[in-house]
Design a protein around this motif. Sequence first.
Motif, PDB file in Angstrom:
ATOM      1  N   THR A 204      26.473  50.697   7.302  1.00 47.59           N
ATOM      2  CA  THR A 204      25.425  49.959   6.676  1.00 47.59           C
ATOM      3  C   THR A 204      25.005  50.129   5.057  1.00 47.59           C
ATOM      4  O   THR A 204      24.955  49.106   4.318  1.00 47.59           O
ATOM      5  CB  THR A 204      24.304  49.996   7.650  1.00 47.59           C
ATOM      6  N   GLY A 205      25.024  51.232   4.835  1.00 51.01           N
ATOM      7  CA  GLY A 205      24.846  51.970   3.542  1.00 51.01           C
ATOM      8  C   GLY A 205      25.788  51.416   2.599  1.00 51.01           C
ATOM      9  O   GLY A 205      25.317  51.029   1.512  1.00 51.01           O
ATOM     10  N   THR A 206      27.124  51.324   2.942  1.00 47.46           N
ATOM     11  CA  THR A 206      27.966  50.835   1.973  1.00 47.46           C
ATOM     12  C   THR A 206      27.930  49.282   1.767  1.00 47.46           C
ATOM     13  O   THR A 206      28.390  48.739   0.803  1.00 47.46           O
ATOM     14  CB  THR A 206      29.712  51.035   2.390  1.00 47.46           C
ATOM     15  N   ARG A 207      27.455  48.603   2.826  1.00 47.65           N
ATOM     16  CA  ARG A 207      27.290  47.240   2.567  1.00 47.65           C
ATOM     17  C   ARG A 207      26.010  46.932   1.651  1.00 47.65           C
ATOM     18  O   ARG A 207      26.160  46.061   0.785  1.00 47.65           O
ATOM     19  CB  ARG A 207      26.467  46.840   3.996  1.00 47.65           C
ATOM     20  N   GLU A 208      25.146  47.885   1.729  1.00 48.14           N
ATOM     21  CA  GLU A 208      23.864  47.642   0.560  1.00 48.14           C
ATOM     22  C   GLU A 208      24.522  47.928  -0.753  1.00 48.14           C
ATOM     23  O   GLU A 208      24.213  47.424  -1.627  1.00 48.14           O
ATOM     24  CB  GLU A 208      22.847  48.708   1.055  1.00 48.14           C
ATOM     25  N   SER A 209      24.969  49.337  -0.896  1.00 47.25           N
ATOM     26  CA  SER A 209      25.609  49.659  -1.962  1.00 47.25           C
ATOM     27  C   SER A 209      26.621  50.801  -2.040  1.00 47.25           C
ATOM     28  O   SER A 209      26.188  52.039  -1.609  1.00 47.25           O
ATOM     29  CB  SER A 209      24.209  50.162  -2.901  1.00 47.25           C
ATOM     30  N   ALA A 210      27.915  50.355  -2.208  1.00 40.76           N
ATOM     31  CA  ALA A 210      28.934  51.355  -2.143  1.00 40.76           C
ATOM     32  C   ALA A 210      28.871  52.550  -3.259  1.00 40.76           C
ATOM     33  O   ALA A 210      29.109  53.653  -2.987  1.00 40.76           O
ATOM     34  CB  ALA A 210      30.035  50.810  -2.242  1.00 40.76           C
ATOM     35  N   LEU A 211      28.228  52.143  -4.261  1.00 39.42           N
ATOM     36  CA  LEU A 211      28.300  53.178  -5.583  1.00 39.42           C
ATOM     37  C   LEU A 211      27.137  54.151  -5.338  1.00 39.42           C
ATOM     38  O   LEU A 211      27.291  55.345  -5.251  1.00 39.42           O
ATOM     39  CB  LEU A 211      27.735  52.405  -6.766  1.00 39.42           C
ATOM     40  N   ARG A 212      26.265  53.672  -4.473  1.00 41.23           N
ATOM     41  CA  ARG A 212      24.872  54.824  -4.063  1.00 41.23           C
ATOM     42  C   ARG A 212      25.465  55.705  -3.161  1.00 41.23           C
ATOM     43  O   ARG A 212      25.148  56.689  -3.092  1.00 41.23           O
ATOM     44  CB  ARG A 212      23.698  53.854  -3.540  1.00 41.23           C
ATOM     45  N   MET A 213      26.250  55.238  -2.083  1.00 40.30           N
ATOM     46  CA  MET A 213      26.735  55.853  -1.044  1.00 40.30           C
ATOM     47  C   MET A 213      27.810  57.009  -1.874  1.00 40.30           C
ATOM     48  O   MET A 213      27.785  58.139  -1.090  1.00 40.30           O
ATOM     49  CB  MET A 213      27.420  55.302  -0.071  1.00 40.30           C
ATOM     50  N   GLU A 214      28.533  56.439  -2.443  1.00 39.57           N
ATOM     51  CA  GLU A 214      29.470  57.611  -3.210  1.00 39.57           C
ATOM     52  C   GLU A 214      28.719  58.642  -4.027  1.00 39.57           C
ATOM     53  O   GLU A 214      28.741  59.818  -4.014  1.00 39.57           O
ATOM     54  CB  GLU A 214      30.620  56.924  -4.152  1.00 39.57           C
ATOM     55  N   ALA A 215      27.622  58.209  -4.661  1.00 37.22           N
ATOM     56  CA  ALA A 215      26.680  59.085  -5.270  1.00 37.22           C
ATOM     57  C   ALA A 215      26.197  60.125  -4.573  1.00 37.22           C
ATOM     58  O   ALA A 215      25.671  61.208  -5.049  1.00 37.22           O
ATOM     59  CB  ALA A 215      25.596  58.252  -6.221  1.00 37.22           C
ATOM     60  N   ILE A 216      25.776  59.844  -3.146  1.00 38.26           N
ATOM     61  CA  ILE A 216      25.254  60.866  -2.424  1.00 38.26           C
ATOM     62  C   ILE A 216      26.434  61.505  -1.561  1.00 38.26           C
ATOM     63  O   ILE A 216      26.051  62.281  -0.541  1.00 38.26           O
ATOM     64  CB  ILE A 216      24.130  60.292  -1.573  1.00 38.26           C
ATOM     65  N   GLY A 217      27.706  61.200  -1.764  1.00 34.68           N
ATOM     66  CA  GLY A 217      28.597  62.039  -1.049  1.00 34.68           C
ATOM     67  C   GLY A 217      29.376  61.595  -0.124  1.00 34.68           C
ATOM     68  O   GLY A 217      30.157  62.262   0.694  1.00 34.68           O
ATOM     69  N   PHE A 218      29.320  60.150  -0.025  1.00 36.29           N
ATOM     70  CA  PHE A 218      30.125  59.413   1.146  1.00 36.29           C
ATOM     71  C   PHE A 218      30.946  58.569   0.582  1.00 36.29           C
ATOM     72  O   PHE A 218      30.560  57.666  -0.496  1.00 36.29           O
ATOM     73  CB  PHE A 218      29.163  58.838   2.254  1.00 36.29           C
ATOM     74  N   ARG A 219      32.345  58.805   0.726  1.00 31.54           N
ATOM     75  CA  ARG A 219      33.407  57.869   0.321  1.00 31.54           C
ATOM     76  C   ARG A 219      33.504  56.530   1.345  1.00 31.54           C
ATOM     77  O   ARG A 219      33.726  56.894   2.392  1.00 31.54           O
ATOM     78  CB  ARG A 219      34.771  58.554   0.232  1.00 31.54           C
ATOM     79  N   PRO A 220      33.366  55.396   0.889  1.00 31.42           N
ATOM     80  CA  PRO A 220      33.125  54.246   1.707  1.00 31.42           C
ATOM     81  C   PRO A 220      34.742  53.817   2.315  1.00 31.42           C
ATOM     82  O   PRO A 220      34.565  53.319   3.544  1.00 31.42           O
ATOM     83  CB  PRO A 220      32.769  53.234   0.641  1.00 31.42           C
ATOM     84  N   PHE A 221      35.824  54.321   1.657  1.00 34.82           N
ATOM     85  CA  PHE A 221      36.975  53.582   2.029  1.00 34.82           C
ATOM     86  C   PHE A 221      37.362  54.074   3.742  1.00 34.82           C
ATOM     87  O   PHE A 221      37.722  53.518   4.342  1.00 34.82           O
ATOM     88  CB  PHE A 221      38.092  54.159   1.031  1.00 34.82           C
ATOM     89  N   PRO A 222      37.312  55.583   4.063  1.00 33.41           N
ATOM     90  CA  PRO A 222      37.301  55.785   5.153  1.00 33.41           C
ATOM     91  C   PRO A 222      36.576  55.182   6.407  1.00 33.41           C
ATOM     92  O   PRO A 222      37.163  54.933   7.310  1.00 33.41           O
ATOM     93  CB  PRO A 222      37.312  57.369   5.436  1.00 33.41           C
TER      94      PRO A 222
END
Length: 331
Positions: A204-222
């Motif tokens: 759900t976080g990647t839906r809202e903002s993939a860049l924000r999720m990457e910034a806090i340490g989560f790679r959206p792709f997997p």
Amino acid sequence: MTDLSHIHAAAAPRTRLAGRLKLALGVFAIMAVVPPVAQALDEPFVVVIATRMMIFAIAALSLDLILGYGALVSFGHAAYLGFGAYAVAILSRAGMDDLLIQILAAMAASAVFALVTGAISLRTRGVYFIMITLAFGQMAFFFFVSFSTLGGDDGVALAARSTIAGMPLLQDAQGMFYATLILLIAVFAGLYRLTLSRFGRVLTGTRESALRMEAIGFRPFPYQLTAYVIAGCLCSVAGVLLANQAIYVSPAYMSWHRAGELIVMLVLGGVGSLTGAMIGGLVTIALEEGLARYSEHWRLGFGMILILVALFSPGGLSGLLRRLGLVRDGK
């Protein structure tokens, strides 16, 4: 004074979840009494229609995982309906009629296809993702069209419905109905738990903002790829049921038109809401069957209903229930 804002913030999600679950349980309860009511009214065909409604509710639920929670608009999702249906046809010819084996085979084939195509598709965004999933879906469609040993474009009829542990429990309409209802409940429960888990929150976080999720340490792709594979596997279960319900398999199950219909179900019921997706699948098929009885131009009436829902209830039917106060939270 004591600051109660954090208590209200924590209580709000619980209220939403409680409302969502109550609505789903209400839907399951209503569906469970359809066969005895249909028998009392001497309308046995209602059970057949209700079974088809639940099959497409499963397909809509699977699509909502990636579209509603992952913001991935796949126009090739109906391909997995075809994989499930053809798994039944191919295994039946090989003498394997057990429903569980067919479901496992369908999920395995769908997982491989989703893993390969998803790994490619998820490297694109926006309209490019839509087009590449459409292209992969059409590739699968034309593969089975050219599959002449299974009827090609005409499809193929099945000799009989599948068995469960060697027993012909699906041969009558009520057996088929309750088997489908059990699987619908299982799929909903599984996705419900998944979307509440850490995995679901990240998706759900990647839906809202993939860049924000990457910034806090989560790679959206997997996470997106995993959701893509899960969605494909669950949709193939609907394909297995569809083949058994119709006792017929056709490439038309996996056309881009069918994929578009699945998206319409989500729009009608409520995108990003499992209960809404389920309601959308149920209501869409019910409307199709009901309107078709009155006019061959039923699509015009259905289109008008869809426009009204889009204009006056952007949250779909689940959002409308919430606004009317019939459900405390329609999601």
